[in-house]
Design an enzyme around this catalytic site. Sequence first.
Site, PDB file in Angstrom:
ATOM      1  N   CYS A  50     -31.594  48.930  27.670  1.00 15.63           N
ATOM      2  CA  CYS A  50     -32.893  48.338  27.352  1.00 15.63           C
ATOM      3  C   CYS A  50     -32.836  46.811  27.376  1.00 15.63           C
ATOM      4  O   CYS A  50     -33.855  46.159  27.564  1.00 15.63           O
ATOM      5  CB  CYS A  50     -33.391  48.826  26.001  1.00 15.63           C
ATOM      6  N   HIS A  97     -17.186  37.716  31.235  1.00 22.33           N
ATOM      7  CA  HIS A  97     -18.533  38.206  30.924  1.00 22.33           C
ATOM      8  C   HIS A  97     -18.500  39.695  30.583  1.00 22.33           C
ATOM      9  O   HIS A  97     -19.101  40.119  29.585  1.00 22.33           O
ATOM     10  CB  HIS A  97     -19.475  37.963  32.106  1.00 22.33           C
TER      11      HIS A  97
END
Length: 424
Positions: A50, A97
């Site tokens: 989401c 990351h």
Amino acid sequence: MALLALGINHKTASVAVREKVAFAPEQVEDALMQACQLSGVHEVAILSTCNRTELYCSSASNGGETLLQWMSEYHQLPLEDLQSCSYQHLDADAARHMMRVACGLDSLVLGEPQILGQLKSSYAVAQSAKSIRSDLGRLFQQAFSVAKQVRTQTAIGENPVSVAYAAVSLAQHIFADVSQSSALLIGAGETIDLVARHLVQNGVKKITVANRTLERAQALASQFGAEAVLLSDIPEVLASADIVISSTASQLPILGKGAVERALKQRKHRPMFMVDIAVPRDIEAEVEELSDVYLYTVDDLREVIEENVKSRQDAAEEAEYLINHGTSEFMQQMRSLDAVGTLRTLRQKAEKTRDQELEKAFKMLNKGKSVEDVLQQLARGLTNKLIHSPSVQMKKASAMGRGDLLQLTQELFELAPNDTEDDS
């Protein structure tokens, strides 16, 4: 070959944009196969939640632009729209990351644990689609290892501050006594599971779980003494719900403005608190226009969440140290693997030269040449062949003023500048 992390997240794009580039679970495997057919893309995995859609790749140097163009076409969005809110990380930055994502340091909720499970699912789907091999496989394993270290060696997971926790906290601000409220939870995944736990911990006793499959709804509801219904039953139970929290993987809204209007009439306009955690959204945006409805999306939870993350800041700094160490370790490992390939090629070339010179030596022996002559010729042949290519390249380097290559050669072969001089 370059490692690449490309995507958008809650920091760079609104929920309206994120829902347009989200990959539904049933789309991911086919999308991976398509992406692997792109020029310059060798390995790829997709993480779609989401709060983010990210592609992790092993690709040629232009892989990022190729993938961004493909995402634009796949989701039928203007390329400019994606370029304006996307980011790209290469090699060590890509590795760092992914590790920050795995540890929850890049999440809307600092340190939230669900993302690690979602990343593991992303890895499993990529394995199933055969879109992941050695380079990305090693990166995922390192990310999982670092995330485990962060969970066990820091306090990043303490003081629950998830989207689910934030949603329930917000409900406590709306209702004077949340324990007297009834809740309708739409979906039956991890987030709804957490929402149910937080509601029960806060004394909510009447909970209904609605899901596409009744079996899954019953499995979750049974843990909390809740009622289980199908999504098609929502219109019948909506009016009795003070709190509605939804998180499904549906590509279309589940609750429309009309259904909520009808429920409000039955409730005689008693207020409803609604949180739509899903991306794409489960509740039509127009519902927010209705009086007596407090509708929040994941983006609206940001302020609530920010209040709860302060206690995790010190732990996050410790986690960053572990991530930086893990990144360095991974990149060293990758460089070592590069050296292994080069060494293998060098050895194969040397062995080929050896075999050629041995063959010449055997022929000379068969012709009656003395062993001493043959050995001397073998030694000279091997020496000349082995140093021929390096000698040519060193002369070229010297002519071009590449003293760094000459210095590197001395270091590689442990050559002192005056090795050939006579000390007498």
